[in-house]
Each structure stands twice: as structure tokens, then as C-alpha cells.
Design a protein around this motif. Structure first.
Motif, PDB file in Angstrom:
ATOM      1  N   LEU A  37       0.813  -1.218   0.000  1.00  0.00           N
ATOM      2  CA  LEU A  37       0.000   0.000   0.000  1.00  0.00           C
ATOM      3  C   LEU A  37       0.845   1.267   0.000  1.00  0.00           C
ATOM      4  CD1 LEU A  37      -2.839  -1.023   2.482  1.00  0.00           C
ATOM      5  CD2 LEU A  37      -2.942  -0.887   0.001  1.00  0.00           C
ATOM      6  N   PHE A  38       2.129   1.171   0.381  1.00  0.00           N
ATOM      7  CA  PHE A  38       2.997   2.345   0.357  1.00  0.00           C
ATOM      8  C   PHE A  38       3.091   2.923  -1.051  1.00  0.00           C
ATOM      9  CE2 PHE A  38       5.317   0.870   4.340  1.00  0.00           C
ATOM     10  CZ  PHE A  38       4.809   1.885   5.108  1.00  0.00           C
ATOM     11  N   SER A  39       3.045   2.068  -2.055  1.00  0.00           N
ATOM     12  CA  SER A  39       3.188   2.550  -3.431  1.00  0.00           C
ATOM     13  C   SER A  39       1.993   3.400  -3.868  1.00  0.00           C
ATOM     14  CB  SER A  39       3.363   1.372  -4.384  1.00  0.00           C
ATOM     15  OG  SER A  39       2.190   0.584  -4.390  1.00  0.00           O
ATOM     16  N   GLN A  40       0.882   3.315  -3.141  1.00  0.00           N
ATOM     17  CA  GLN A  40      -0.308   4.104  -3.467  1.00  0.00           C
ATOM     18  C   GLN A  40      -0.391   5.394  -2.659  1.00  0.00           C
ATOM     19  OE1 GLN A  40      -3.554   1.469  -2.711  1.00  0.00           O
ATOM     20  NE2 GLN A  40      -2.904  -0.011  -4.246  1.00  0.00           N
ATOM     21  N   MET A  41       0.547   5.614  -1.752  1.00  0.00           N
ATOM     22  CA  MET A  41       0.516   6.788  -0.880  1.00  0.00           C
ATOM     23  C   MET A  41       1.376   7.905  -1.442  1.00  0.00           C
ATOM     24  SD  MET A  41       0.711   5.128   2.863  1.00  0.00           S
ATOM     25  CE  MET A  41      -0.402   3.853   3.388  1.00  0.00           C
ATOM     26  N   GLN A  42       1.019   9.134  -1.072  1.00  0.00           N
ATOM     27  CA  GLN A  42       1.733  10.305  -1.557  1.00  0.00           C
ATOM     28  C   GLN A  42       1.805  11.332  -0.435  1.00  0.00           C
ATOM     29  OE1 GLN A  42      -0.265  12.499  -4.678  1.00  0.00           O
ATOM     30  NE2 GLN A  42       1.645  12.644  -5.818  1.00  0.00           N
ATOM     31  N   ALA A  43       2.937  11.990  -0.309  1.00  0.00           N
ATOM     32  CA  ALA A  43       3.103  13.077   0.665  1.00  0.00           C
ATOM     33  C   ALA A  43       3.065  14.396  -0.092  1.00  0.00           C
ATOM     34  CB  ALA A  43       4.419  12.916   1.409  1.00  0.00           C
ATOM     35  N   GLU A  44       2.436  15.409   0.508  1.00  0.00           N
ATOM     36  CA  GLU A  44       2.273  16.687  -0.173  1.00  0.00           C
ATOM     37  C   GLU A  44       2.458  17.832   0.818  1.00  0.00           C
ATOM     38  OE1 GLU A  44      -0.926  18.719  -3.209  1.00  0.00           O
ATOM     39  OE2 GLU A  44      -1.688  17.365  -1.687  1.00  0.00           O
ATOM     40  N   LEU A  45       3.239  18.816   0.404  1.00  0.00           N
ATOM     41  CA  LEU A  45       3.402  20.046   1.173  1.00  0.00           C
ATOM     42  C   LEU A  45       2.617  21.143   0.468  1.00  0.00           C
ATOM     43  CD1 LEU A  45       7.190  20.116   2.085  1.00  0.00           C
ATOM     44  CD2 LEU A  45       5.286  19.848   3.640  1.00  0.00           C
ATOM     45  N   ILE A  46       1.676  21.744   1.181  1.00  0.00           N
ATOM     46  CA  ILE A  46       0.839  22.798   0.619  1.00  0.00           C
ATOM     47  C   ILE A  46       1.157  24.091   1.360  1.00  0.00           C
ATOM     48  CG2 ILE A  46      -1.526  23.584   0.263  1.00  0.00           C
ATOM     49  CD1 ILE A  46      -2.366  20.652   0.253  1.00  0.00           C
ATOM     50  N   GLY A  47       1.351  25.162   0.621  1.00  0.00           N
ATOM     51  CA  GLY A  47       1.600  26.442   1.270  1.00  0.00           C
ATOM     52  C   GLY A  47       2.404  27.388   0.433  1.00  0.00           C
ATOM     53  N   GLY A  48       3.106  26.920  -0.549  1.00  0.00           N
ATOM     54  CA  GLY A  48       3.862  27.796  -1.433  1.00  0.00           C
ATOM     55  C   GLY A  48       3.011  28.177  -2.627  1.00  0.00           C
ATOM     56  N   LYS A  49       3.688  28.560  -3.694  1.00  0.00           N
ATOM     57  CA  LYS A  49       2.960  28.905  -4.911  1.00  0.00           C
ATOM     58  C   LYS A  49       2.252  27.690  -5.487  1.00  0.00           C
ATOM     59  CE  LYS A  49       6.004  32.682  -6.186  1.00  0.00           C
ATOM     60  NZ  LYS A  49       6.997  33.160  -7.140  1.00  0.00           N
ATOM     61  N   GLU A  50       2.949  26.569  -5.491  1.00  0.00           N
ATOM     62  CA  GLU A  50       2.371  25.311  -5.972  1.00  0.00           C
ATOM     63  C   GLU A  50       2.651  24.233  -4.941  1.00  0.00           C
ATOM     64  OE1 GLU A  50       3.617  24.164  -9.843  1.00  0.00           O
ATOM     65  OE2 GLU A  50       3.221  26.128 -10.716  1.00  0.00           O
ATOM     66  N   PRO A  51       1.765  23.257  -4.815  1.00  0.00           N
ATOM     67  CA  PRO A  51       2.023  22.156  -3.881  1.00  0.00           C
ATOM     68  C   PRO A  51       3.260  21.366  -4.309  1.00  0.00           C
ATOM     69  CG  PRO A  51      -0.250  22.104  -4.682  1.00  0.00           C
ATOM     70  CD  PRO A  51       0.461  23.144  -5.459  1.00  0.00           C
ATOM     71  N   ILE A  52       3.997  20.877  -3.327  1.00  0.00           N
ATOM     72  CA  ILE A  52       5.177  20.048  -3.580  1.00  0.00           C
ATOM     73  C   ILE A  52       4.793  18.627  -3.211  1.00  0.00           C
ATOM     74  CG2 ILE A  52       7.595  19.692  -3.031  1.00  0.00           C
ATOM     75  CD1 ILE A  52       7.624  22.642  -2.049  1.00  0.00           C
ATOM     76  N   LYS A  53       4.912  17.711  -4.166  1.00  0.00           N
ATOM     77  CA  LYS A  53       4.481  16.328  -3.945  1.00  0.00           C
ATOM     78  C   LYS A  53       5.649  15.375  -4.077  1.00  0.00           C
ATOM     79  CE  LYS A  53      -0.098  17.180  -5.849  1.00  0.00           C
ATOM     80  NZ  LYS A  53      -1.098  16.789  -6.815  1.00  0.00           N
ATOM     81  N   THR A  54       5.568  14.287  -3.336  1.00  0.00           N
ATOM     82  CA  THR A  54       6.526  13.198  -3.466  1.00  0.00           C
ATOM     83  C   THR A  54       5.817  11.899  -3.131  1.00  0.00           C
ATOM     84  OG1 THR A  54       8.714  12.392  -2.857  1.00  0.00           O
ATOM     85  CG2 THR A  54       7.397  13.334  -1.099  1.00  0.00           C
ATOM     86  N   PHE A  55       6.338  10.805  -3.660  1.00  0.00           N
ATOM     87  CA  PHE A  55       5.746   9.509  -3.376  1.00  0.00           C
ATOM     88  C   PHE A  55       6.379   8.901  -2.141  1.00  0.00           C
ATOM     89  CE2 PHE A  55       4.677   9.994  -7.849  1.00  0.00           C
ATOM     90  CZ  PHE A  55       3.350   9.624  -7.819  1.00  0.00           C
ATOM     91  N   VAL A  56       5.653   8.046  -1.470  1.00  0.00           N
ATOM     92  CA  VAL A  56       6.165   7.328  -0.314  1.00  0.00           C
ATOM     93  C   VAL A  56       6.903   6.097  -0.832  1.00  0.00           C
ATOM     94  CG1 VAL A  56       5.523   6.119   1.793  1.00  0.00           C
ATOM     95  CG2 VAL A  56       4.283   8.170   1.126  1.00  0.00           C
ATOM     96  N   ARG A  57       8.121   5.900  -0.333  1.00  0.00           N
ATOM     97  CA  ARG A  57       8.935   4.757  -0.767  1.00  0.00           C
ATOM     98  C   ARG A  57       8.381   3.462  -0.173  1.00  0.00           C
ATOM     99  NH1 ARG A  57      13.358   8.223   1.293  1.00  0.00           N
ATOM    100  NH2 ARG A  57      13.787   9.695  -0.367  1.00  0.00           N
ATOM    101  N   THR A  58       8.874   2.330  -0.651  1.00  0.00           N
ATOM    102  CA  THR A  58       8.365   1.028  -0.205  1.00  0.00           C
ATOM    103  C   THR A  58       8.679   0.736   1.255  1.00  0.00           C
ATOM    104  OG1 THR A  58      10.354  -0.043  -1.057  1.00  0.00           O
ATOM    105  CG2 THR A  58       8.421   0.012  -2.500  1.00  0.00           C
ATOM    106  N   ASP A  59       9.631   1.460   1.850  1.00  0.00           N
ATOM    107  CA  ASP A  59       9.918   1.268   3.272  1.00  0.00           C
ATOM    108  C   ASP A  59       9.111   2.220   4.155  1.00  0.00           C
ATOM    109  OD1 ASP A  59      11.195   3.603   2.597  1.00  0.00           O
ATOM    110  OD2 ASP A  59      13.054   3.134   3.669  1.00  0.00           O
TER     111      ASP A  59
END
Length: 177
Positions: A37-59
């Protein structure tokens, strides 16, 4: 001279240690969790001009590199679990990253985030309940209407005639002075 400037720029790009935020999703004791299920998760930082997104690694880890100074809200997106919202402050002067919880409690710069629970999309349908019918306002309106129709029939006919005569004998009010 140009070669020297280019080499200095290349060194600066390679060795620039901008601000970064690393985190980990703690899912060891979570019921119904599979590491796939980690491969389906995403982390996102909201607050700047555009959101910054990254994927969650398998660990279960995630990282944001070269964050610009500012205040952000960290969200973990998952279809199966709900995670708490965290606040991230990146200072301009020291390029230090501070992570805070909703209760304004400071967490160290690489937070371990546990889910609040499983995401619930559907609620179980409730069965038949007699009190739901009794407390329904439409049922009350029908009941009062039926009483208004049949209540005059419950009164004695002689008593009804006497009341009507009394009403006819009373003087009628007028609108003129």
C-alpha cells in the motif's frame, strides 16, 4: 576564467545542502496494512505557490529536498488510511525545518507519522427502528389532522347544538367605531 566560473557553479549545485524534510510512516502495528500500500501513498506540502508532492517509498519513508523558506501543511494521501495533518516551517535565516502537530507540539525534523485510523467511506445501513417512525414530524402532522377530523364526531350532538346557539346569541364584533 569562464571554465573557473562554470566549475564553481557546478560545485555549488552538487554540494548545496538546501533544506530538506524527511519523514517515515509508522505502520508496523496497524491492522489491515500491507507494505504494497505504500506505493499508493503520496506526501504533499501545501503552502507555497504550488504544492510540492513526493511519493512514499516502499519502506514508508518520504523526502522533500531543496524546500524554499515558508510555512507549509504536510498531508499524507492514502485511500485506505487517514493521517494527521502536520505543519512545517522552513526559516529563511538558518534554513532550519520545524515540524509541528495540530496541537502546536514541536516534532523533530524527521517525523514518524502514525495513521489515525482506517478511512471509512460508507456507513452501515441502520435497520428498521420504530422510534424513527414515532418521532417523524410527518407522522405527527397526519395524526393531528386525523384528530381534528374525528374529534367533533366524538362530542355529544346535543352539546354541539347548545354551543352553536350560544355562539349565535353573542353579539358580533364590528370593525367600525
Amino acid at each position: 576564467k569562464c571554465l573557473l566560473v562554470l566549475s564553481l557553479l557546478l560545485l555549488q549545485c552538487c554540494f548545496s545542502f538546501g533544506t530538506f524534510l524527511e519523514g517515515y510512516l509508522e505502520m508496523k502495528d496497524v491492522e489491515g496494512f500491507d507494505s504494497r500500500l505504500f506505493s499508493q501513498m503520496q506526501a504533499e506540502l501545501i503552502g507555497g505557490k504550488e504544492p510540492i508532492k513526493t511519493f512514499v517509498r516502499t519502506d514508508g519513508s518520504f523526502a522533500f529536498h531543496n524546500l524554499p523558506a515558508g510555512s507549509y501543511s504536510l498531508h499524507i494521501h492514502s485511500l485506505d488510511f487517514v493521517f494527521p495533518q502536520l505543519f512545517v516551517d522552513v526559516s529563511k535565516r538558518s534554513l532550519k525545518v520545524t515540524v509541528k502537530s495540530m496541537a502546536n507540539k514541536i516534532i523533530h525534523s524527521s517525523p514518524e507519522i502514525r495513521p489515525l485510523g482506517k478511512a471509512v467511506y460508507f456507513h452501515k445501513h441502520e435497520g428498521f427502528d420504530l422510534s424513527g417512525i414515532i418521532y417523524n414530524p410527518m407522522v405527527w402532522m397526519v395524526g393531528v389532522s386525523i384528530l381534528m377530523v374525528f374529534l367533533p364526531k366524538l362530542i355529544d350532538p346535543e352539546e354541539m347544538k347548545r354551543v352553536q346557539k350560544e355562539l349565535q346569541q353573542q353579539p358580533q364584533p364590528t370593525l367600525t367605531k
